[in-house]
Design a protein around this motif. Structure first.
Motif, PDB file in Angstrom:
ATOM      1  N   MET A   1     -95.763 -25.977  92.187  1.00  0.00           N
ATOM      2  CA  MET A   1     -94.340 -26.081  92.467  1.00  0.00           C
ATOM      3  C   MET A   1     -93.946 -24.990  93.454  1.00  0.00           C
ATOM      4  O   MET A   1     -94.356 -23.841  93.314  1.00  0.00           O
ATOM      5  CB  MET A   1     -93.510 -25.913  91.197  1.00  0.00           C
ATOM      6  CG  MET A   1     -92.009 -26.057  91.461  1.00  0.00           C
ATOM      7  SD  MET A   1     -90.991 -25.652  90.042  1.00  0.00           S
ATOM      8  CE  MET A   1     -91.065 -23.859  90.075  1.00  0.00           C
TER       9      MET A   1
ATOM     10  N   SER B   1     -90.343 -23.505  95.066  1.00  0.00           N
ATOM     11  CA  SER B   1     -88.904 -23.621  94.843  1.00  0.00           C
ATOM     12  C   SER B   1     -88.133 -22.622  95.707  1.00  0.00           C
ATOM     13  O   SER B   1     -88.681 -21.642  96.185  1.00  0.00           O
ATOM     14  CB  SER B   1     -88.572 -23.391  93.370  1.00  0.00           C
ATOM     15  OG  SER B   1     -88.919 -22.082  92.979  1.00  0.00           O
ATOM     16  N   ASP B   2     -86.851 -22.914  95.855  1.00  0.00           N
ATOM     17  CA  ASP B   2     -85.930 -22.038  96.565  1.00  0.00           C
ATOM     18  C   ASP B   2     -84.797 -21.711  95.600  1.00  0.00           C
ATOM     19  O   ASP B   2     -83.970 -22.577  95.285  1.00  0.00           O
ATOM     20  CB  ASP B   2     -85.405 -22.718  97.818  1.00  0.00           C
ATOM     21  CG  ASP B   2     -84.490 -21.822  98.637  1.00  0.00           C
ATOM     22  OD1 ASP B   2     -84.197 -20.683  98.197  1.00  0.00           O
ATOM     23  OD2 ASP B   2     -84.058 -22.258  99.729  1.00  0.00           O
TER      24      ASP B   2
ATOM     25  N   LYS C   1     -83.452 -26.107  95.191  1.00  0.00           N
ATOM     26  CA  LYS C   1     -84.376 -27.183  95.547  1.00  0.00           C
ATOM     27  C   LYS C   1     -85.802 -26.792  95.184  1.00  0.00           C
ATOM     28  O   LYS C   1     -86.156 -25.609  95.196  1.00  0.00           O
ATOM     29  CB  LYS C   1     -84.282 -27.502  97.036  1.00  0.00           C
ATOM     30  CG  LYS C   1     -82.972 -28.119  97.433  1.00  0.00           C
ATOM     31  CD  LYS C   1     -82.988 -28.496  98.895  1.00  0.00           C
ATOM     32  CE  LYS C   1     -81.670 -29.146  99.271  1.00  0.00           C
ATOM     33  NZ  LYS C   1     -81.677 -29.551 100.680  1.00  0.00           N
ATOM     34  N   TYR C   2     -86.599 -27.805  94.879  1.00  0.00           N
ATOM     35  CA  TYR C   2     -88.000 -27.557  94.546  1.00  0.00           C
ATOM     36  C   TYR C   2     -88.844 -28.751  94.959  1.00  0.00           C
ATOM     37  O   TYR C   2     -88.332 -29.848  95.186  1.00  0.00           O
ATOM     38  CB  TYR C   2     -88.172 -27.267  93.055  1.00  0.00           C
ATOM     39  CG  TYR C   2     -87.798 -28.427  92.160  1.00  0.00           C
ATOM     40  CD1 TYR C   2     -88.744 -29.369  91.784  1.00  0.00           C
ATOM     41  CD2 TYR C   2     -86.498 -28.592  91.713  1.00  0.00           C
ATOM     42  CE1 TYR C   2     -88.403 -30.438  90.987  1.00  0.00           C
ATOM     43  CE2 TYR C   2     -86.136 -29.654  90.914  1.00  0.00           C
ATOM     44  CZ  TYR C   2     -87.103 -30.580  90.547  1.00  0.00           C
ATOM     45  OH  TYR C   2     -86.760 -31.641  89.761  1.00  0.00           O
TER      46      TYR C   2
ATOM     47  N   ASP D   1     -94.736 -21.074  93.532  1.00  0.00           N
ATOM     48  CA  ASP D   1     -94.035 -20.387  92.446  1.00  0.00           C
ATOM     49  C   ASP D   1     -94.645 -20.679  91.080  1.00  0.00           C
ATOM     50  O   ASP D   1     -94.416 -19.952  90.121  1.00  0.00           O
ATOM     51  CB  ASP D   1     -92.560 -20.802  92.445  1.00  0.00           C
ATOM     52  CG  ASP D   1     -91.857 -20.359  93.718  1.00  0.00           C
ATOM     53  OD1 ASP D   1     -92.137 -19.238  94.169  1.00  0.00           O
ATOM     54  OD2 ASP D   1     -91.043 -21.125  94.243  1.00  0.00           O
TER      55      ASP D   1
END
Length: 132
Positions: free
Chosen positions: A82, A84-85, A90-91, A106
């Motif tokens: 994964m 992500s931000d 968002k991911y 992440d």
């Protein structure tokens, strides 16, 4: 693993990937009274990432069957990742991850099993946590 480094024994990653493969395959081995032999599986991997450890599980399962060991079921595995931000929320979920995603992502999650269930899993989180 084909990576440039001093000629030493296996590193932490190699040992960890080997332990995951051992846990995955150990669940399908026959009991000791039915198979009192020592089993040694060698996996020559040319890299060190999530998918290479899953390749070891799949190849180990095939090697056991080829050697005539009466395992209860074939085992397979997949590595998921994964990225992500946190700012936007968002991911992206990635499957069959490569070294970059394994190292820079992440989260990475490796799961192995048979058609009847999970035999082993491992998750590495590199973020503070995951929301629902």
């Amino acid at each position: 693993t084909g990576e440039v480094k001093p000629n030493r024994g296996p590193g932490r990653r190699e040992v960890g990937h080997g332990n995951l493969a051992m846990r995955a395959l150990k669940k399908v081995l026959p009991p000791e009274n039915e198979n009192p032999y020592t089993i040694r599986i060698v996996s020559d991997i040319l890299e060190s990432n999530g998918s290479s450890s899953m390749a070891t599980v799949c190849a180990g399962s095939l090697a056991l069957m080829d050697a005539g060991v009466q395992i209860t079921a074939p085992v397979t595995g997949i590595a998921m990742g994964m990225i992500s931000d946190a700012k936007t929320g968002k991911y992206a979920i990635l499957s069959d991850i490569l070294g970059d995603e394994d190292h820079l992502g992440d989260m990475d999650f490796k799961v192995t099993g048979t058609e009847k269930g999970i035999t082993a899993c491992q998750m590495d989180l590199k973020v503070e946590g995951l929301d629902y």
